[in-house]
Scaffold this active site. Structure first.
Site, PDB file in Angstrom:
ATOM      1  N   ASP A 260      47.128  39.836  42.416  1.00  0.00           N
ATOM      2  CA  ASP A 260      47.569  38.479  42.131  1.00  0.00           C
ATOM      3  C   ASP A 260      49.102  38.399  42.112  1.00  0.00           C
ATOM      4  O   ASP A 260      49.765  39.278  41.546  1.00  0.00           O
ATOM      5  CB  ASP A 260      47.019  38.102  40.741  1.00  0.00           C
ATOM      6  CG  ASP A 260      47.205  36.642  40.397  1.00  0.00           C
ATOM      7  OD1 ASP A 260      46.605  35.794  41.088  1.00  0.00           O
ATOM      8  OD2 ASP A 260      47.928  36.337  39.435  1.00  0.00           O
TER       9      ASP A 260
ATOM     10  N   GLU B 169      48.148  39.129  47.393  1.00  0.00           N
ATOM     11  CA  GLU B 169      48.283  37.671  47.371  1.00  0.00           C
ATOM     12  C   GLU B 169      49.776  37.395  47.248  1.00  0.00           C
ATOM     13  O   GLU B 169      50.355  37.504  46.180  1.00  0.00           O
ATOM     14  CB  GLU B 169      47.553  37.039  46.182  1.00  0.00           C
ATOM     15  CG  GLU B 169      47.578  35.511  46.286  1.00  0.00           C
ATOM     16  CD  GLU B 169      47.949  34.760  45.022  1.00  0.00           C
ATOM     17  OE1 GLU B 169      47.720  33.553  44.962  1.00  0.00           O
ATOM     18  OE2 GLU B 169      48.503  35.368  44.086  1.00  0.00           O
TER      19      GLU B 169
HETATM   20  C1  GLC Z   1      47.422  33.269  41.707  1.00  0.00           C
HETATM   21  C2  GLC Z   1      45.997  32.846  41.494  1.00  0.00           C
HETATM   22  C3  GLC Z   1      46.001  31.536  40.773  1.00  0.00           C
HETATM   23  C4  GLC Z   1      46.676  31.732  39.438  1.00  0.00           C
HETATM   24  C5  GLC Z   1      48.073  32.313  39.607  1.00  0.00           C
HETATM   25  C6  GLC Z   1      48.605  32.829  38.317  1.00  0.00           C
HETATM   26  O1  GLC Z   1      48.112  32.432  42.543  1.00  0.00           O
HETATM   27  O2  GLC Z   1      45.319  32.807  42.704  1.00  0.00           O
HETATM   28  O3  GLC Z   1      44.724  31.025  40.602  1.00  0.00           O
HETATM   29  O4  GLC Z   1      46.775  30.513  38.774  1.00  0.00           O
HETATM   30  O5  GLC Z   1      48.061  33.411  40.480  1.00  0.00           O
HETATM   31  O6  GLC Z   1      47.950  33.998  37.926  1.00  0.00           O
END
Ligand code: GLC
Length: 544
Positions: free
Chosen positions: A207, A269
């Site tokens: 994440d 991500e």
């Molecule tokens: C990422 C996740 C999202 C979350 C953010 C903070 O972007 O996909 O859902 O709110 O991180 O952890």
């Protein structure tokens, strides 16, 4: 050595709160998922990625983790996680879990200790605490904004009751950012990786992978802050995103994963542009994959799709990594609705009552064409739960039901991500459309869900579900994930390419076009009466 499974895998994202609820409390759980794994094997995916299920106050639907080594009672227990992993393996499915290293929950024992300790203490050094500006420190340390709206700093009340230091949170106030310059943090996360690797997981979706390291001077940044924002090629890099220091962290993690048997993977991500910057995360000694958000965000026109596909392949080829493809996830408007929005409205963060509504038929038609185009591309593809049903965004969710912190923090200007997170329908006539044994659902399901339910689509030729299933079967049969793309046509109206034994054509134009020569294997919608490919349709043809 044969290429790893992940280089061509189709990975299905499960959002645990909304997939299947075994106990009827309205929130999905791990036993619910385990009971429905047969659906995924039947659909024909290779792996699942589970969004967070760890103990959490759920301020950001579990992306606020209070304990990285356990399961929240809402979702079950560690034994349930073990069972899920074992059952998935028995069905030939890999399991990827979510790792949230940028921030903890404010309920994490470390943050509680930091709040109780003095400024300058080792407890505070695990997070990013600073004194405020101005004579009495009443101004935040810099001008950074939270991704969810409002300032990225919150001021503490010190144990003696006086206003005190500020802490950084790029997301919600309940998600304090960790200080990744502190070796203790690095050691802790290596240990967390081992904890889940030892339990048998096949990898981690990381994440906010582009956020761990901040520019040392925490320099001001005047630009707006959005979850979808990246670094445009011609703009300076924001001081909170995509700093070079993050790569050292992933090199260390890669060594940990490589010390395990099997083929375990790291997926970034990272909302970073351009493709060359993203490719840095998947250099041979770093992560295995990174989500291709540039692809997700690309316009539905032949030139835009051609450009993003070509650029993505080039960028990952340059570092020897597989390209990935994704159209939907739990942070964006589902593509069946997004593609039915008028381009003029821009890219909203959520849709609600009173907002311009998408054209549902157009959206679904384009979404199916886009999915068939995507699943024919070489590399690895991600699906988000419910897209195999053609599920639209819930675009008329009552504002009182909204749970995404974005809605409150943006002062009710951004509706946020709840519309793509509504529990999914399995059986048209069951309570909560088969989501659970009762009517309970943490976000209300619209009556429309009945027509999208899995049992209404199974065995129905031409249904979205059967369209996905056929595509996944052919993708495997023709080894498309392992193939090579060769463009045949890249005009303004039609895109066409070869991948192995298959010719793929998507018609973006207004007039129907003849299909490529050969046997028609699959199409996202029926051909017209003259056997031509209508607007917004993708066909797969076996060439002779
Ligand atoms: C990422 C996740 C999202 C979350 C953010 C903070 O972007 O996909 O859902 O709110 O991180 O952890």
């Amino acid at each position: 050595m044969a290429p790893g499974w992940w280089t061509e895998a189709v990975i299905y994202q499960i959002y645990p709160r909304s997939f299947a609820d075994s106990d009827g409390d309205g929130i999905g759980d791990l036993p619910g998922i385990t009971a429905r794994l047969g659906h995924l094997a039947e659909l024909g995916v290779d792996a699942v990625w589970l969004s967070p299920f760890y103990p959490s106050p759920q301020a950001d639907a579990g992306y606020d983790v209070a304990d990285y080594r356990d399961v929240d009672p809402l979702f079950g227990s560690l034994a349930d996680a073990d069972r899920l992993i074992a059952e998935a393996r028995a069905k030939g499915l890999k399991v990827i879990v979510d790792l949230v290293p940028n921030h903890t929950s404010s309920a994490h024992r470390w943050f509680r200790a930091a709040v109780a300790a003095a400024p300058g203490s080792p407890e505070r050094a695990r997070y990013i605490f600073r004194d405020g500006l101005g004579p009495d420190g009443a101004e935040p340390p810099n001008d950074w904004q939270s991704v969810f709206g409002g300032p990225a700093w919150t001021r503490l009340v010190e144990p003696d009751g006086r206003p005190g230091q500020w802490y950084l949170h790029l997301f919600d106030t309940a998600q304090p950012d960790l200080n990744w310059d502190n070796p203790e943090i690095r050691a802790e996360f290596v240990d967390v990786l081992r904890f889940w690797l030892d339990r048998g997981v096949d990898g981690f979706r990381v994440d906010v992978a582009h956020g761990l390291i901040k520019q040392a001077d925490l320099a001001n940044w005047e630009e707006p802050q959005e979850i979808l924002s990246g670094n445009e090629a011609d703009k300076p890099r924001p001081p909170m995103w995509d700093q070079d220091g993050v790569h050292e962290v992933y090199r260390q993690w890669r060594q940990v994963l490589d010390s395990y048997d099997g083929d375990r993977i790291l997926v970034a991500e990272a909302w970073v542009e351009p493709a060359e910057r993203i490719a840095r995360y998947v250099r041979p000694d770093e992560m295995h994959q990174a989500f291709n958000f540039e692809y997700l965000l690309a316009a539905w026109t032949a030139p835009a799709q051609y450009a993003v596909i070509t650029r993505s392949l080039e960028a990952t080829d340059a570092v020897g990594a597989p390209t990935t493809w994704v159209l939907s996830n739990h942070d964006v408007i589902r593509h069946a609705s997004r593609m039915g929005l008028s381009a003029k409205g821009g890219r909203p963060n959520g849709i609600g009552i009173g907002d311009p509504q998408p054209d549902a038929a157009l959206g679904l038609r384009r979404a199916r064409a886009a999915t068939l185009l995507m699943l024919a591309l070489p590399g690895s593809a991600y699906l988000y739960q419910g897209e195999e049903l053609g599920l639209p965004e819930h675009t008329t969710l009552p504002d009182e039901s909204r749970q995404d912190p974005t809605w409150e923090r943006s002062g009710h200007t951004q509706r946020g991500r709840d519309g793509c997170r509504v529990p999914i329908p399995w059986e048209a006539d069951a309570p909560s459309y088969g989501f659970g044994p009762t009517d309970a659902s943490w976000l209300p399901q619209p009556p429309l869900w009945a027509e999208y339910a899995l049992d209404r689509q199974q065995g129905v030729s031409g249904s979205t579900y059967e369209t996905y299933r056929t595509a996944l079967r052919l993708r495997r049969e023709y080894a498309l994930g392992r193939g090579t793309l060769e463009w045949l046509s890249s005009g303004d109206e039609v895109l066409s390419f070869r991948n192995g034994g298959l010719t793929v054509l998507t018609n973006f134009g207004t007039a129907a076009v003849p299909p490529p020569a050969g046997e028609l294997l699959h199409s996202s919608a029926p051909l017209d009466a003259d056997g031509r490919v209508p607007t917004d349709v993708t066909v797969w043809v076996r060439h002779s």
